[in-house]
Design an enzyme around this catalytic site. Structure first.
Site, mmCIF file in Angstrom:
data_model
loop_
_atom_site.group_PDB
_atom_site.id
_atom_site.type_symbol
_atom_site.label_atom_id
_atom_site.label_comp_id
_atom_site.label_asym_id
_atom_site.label_seq_id
_atom_site.Cartn_x
_atom_site.Cartn_y
_atom_site.Cartn_z
ATOM 1 N N ALA A 35 0.991 -1.395 0.010
ATOM 2 C CA ALA A 35 -0.289 0.295 -0.331
ATOM 3 C C ALA A 35 0.238 0.989 -0.156
ATOM 4 O O ALA A 35 2.188 1.128 0.759
ATOM 5 C CB ALA A 35 -0.954 0.127 1.375
ATOM 6 N N ASP A 36 0.292 1.863 -0.724
ATOM 7 C CA ASP A 36 1.124 3.558 -0.375
ATOM 8 C C ASP A 36 0.253 4.697 0.688
ATOM 9 O O ASP A 36 -0.713 4.202 0.752
ATOM 10 C CB ASP A 36 1.754 3.931 -1.931
ATOM 11 C CG ASP A 36 0.168 4.745 -2.480
ATOM 12 O OD1 ASP A 36 -1.476 4.411 -2.300
ATOM 13 O OD2 ASP A 36 -0.251 4.938 -3.693
ATOM 14 N N SER A 37 0.435 5.449 0.280
ATOM 15 C CA SER A 37 0.154 6.374 1.678
ATOM 16 C C SER A 37 -1.229 6.808 1.106
ATOM 17 O O SER A 37 -2.448 7.128 1.853
ATOM 18 C CB SER A 37 1.270 7.694 1.625
ATOM 19 O OG SER A 37 0.952 8.936 0.667
ATOM 20 N N ASP A 39 -3.427 4.812 -0.957
ATOM 21 C CA ASP A 39 -4.234 3.860 -0.075
ATOM 22 C C ASP A 39 -4.607 3.425 1.467
ATOM 23 O O ASP A 39 -6.055 3.157 1.765
ATOM 24 C CB ASP A 39 -2.925 2.243 -0.641
ATOM 25 C CG ASP A 39 -2.906 1.938 -2.085
ATOM 26 O OD1 ASP A 39 -3.790 2.073 -2.727
ATOM 27 O OD2 ASP A 39 -1.809 1.965 -2.454
#
Lengths: 78, 246
Positions: A35-37, A39
């Site tokens: 996950a990125d920020s 997400d």
């Protein structure tokens, strides 16, 4: 009605586009599930919607694994 | 070119907003155009259907969060979640700063800038899910140059450009682009209110020696909304006849 665990895992699968078997209780959203920020923000919003609760930013920051999400929901559900 | 896209255009009852809405519809987008009055919304919807285009007219006061919520659920219900958002609605409350009232300042910041925050936020989740989207904010040459008597308007429009750059960085990974189109002086009701002498003075500063047409702003918006504009984000396209060269 399905359990909190099932519902949380389903949301994680949908939001992060990962396979169900990857979503173990210990899995970290960022380190294990990619996950990125953005997400993680969307994940928290999806949890808020599903469980009709509001998760303050300072609490949301501490939810980094599947288990932590489940614990949070269990502790804050009416 | 825009078949299957759903566009939300604020302030679509007249002027630049109307031209943008019609141009997007002409390219095949389904367009929701908003107006502050029921008559304006109906007028827009009629113009759209008279031209044989898909879409709807909605009442929306962009300055009121509750009104945005209501309009968003209407759009989503009637047409689907917007894939193109054009923040065009705006007002002026011109005054020299020494005479400017708090309510003149607040009204312009709320209607022209805070609305962009609220509407973008309202549209982002579905765009993020869809992994595509276009947010196009209609700024102004005044936001880049300043203009005596328009400190409030210039601040809102410059704020819009900073907002655009920040949001472009936030949502780029979702293939959502965020840009501004900054019109110069365009022949609309808003500029027709200017005194004759000021219009003449303005014309002398425009290399192309005329005011622009709303359609000339719309074509820049259509470009940014189209597949051809996909690699442009965080940018401001100036459409001003050369009066300001950024």
């Amino acid at each position: 009605m399905s359990s909190v665990v099932d519902r949380v895992r389903k949301i994680v699968v949908e939001q992060l586009g990962v396979k169900e078997e990857e979503v173990t209780l210990e899995a970290s959203f960022v380190d294990d599930l990619g996950a990125d920020s953005l997400d993680t923000v969307e994940l928290v919003m999806a949890l808020e919607e599903e469980f009709e609760t509001e998760i303050p930013d300072e609490d949301a920051e501490k939810i980094t694994t599947v288990q932590q999400a489940i614990d949070y929901i269990n502790a804050h559900q009416a | 070119m825009l078949k299957g896209e759903i566009a939300l255009v604020t302030g679509a009852s007249r002027g630049i907003g109307r031209a943008i809405a019609m141009a997007l519809a002409e390219q095949g987008a389904t367009v929701a155009g908003t107006a502050t009055t029921e008559a304006g919304a109906q007028g827009f919807e009629k113009a759209l259907s008279d031209a044989g285009y898909q879409g709807a007219g909605l009442v929306l006061n962009v300055g009121e969060p509750a009104s945005i919520d209501a309009a968003m659920s209407q759009v989503t219900e009637r047409l689907g979640a917007p894939s193109i958002l054009v923040n065009n609605a705006g007002i002026t409350r011109d005054n020299l700063l020494m005479r400017m009232k708090d309510d003149e300042w607040d009204a312009v910041i709320n209607t022209n800038l805070s609305s962009v925050f609220r509407l973008s936020k309202a549209c982002l989740r579905s765009m993020s899910k869809a992994r595509k989207g276009r947010i196009i904010n209609i700024a102004s040459v005044v936001g880049a140059m300043g203009n005596a008597g328009q400190a409030n308007y210039a601040a809102a429009k410059a704020g819009m450009m900073g907002f655009t750059k920040s949001l472009a960085r936030e949502v780029g990974s979702r293939s959502i682009t965020v840009n501004c189109v900054a019109p110069g002086f365009i022949d609309t009701d808003m500029t027709r209110e200017l005194p004759e002498a000021q219009r003449d003075a303005l014309l002398s500063t425009i290399p192309l020696a005329r005011f622009g047409q709303p359609e000339e702003i719309a074509s820049a918006v259509v470009f940014l909304a189209s597949p051809g504009g996909a690699y442009i984000t965080g940018e401001t396209i100036h459409v001003n006849g050369g009066m300001h060269m950024a």
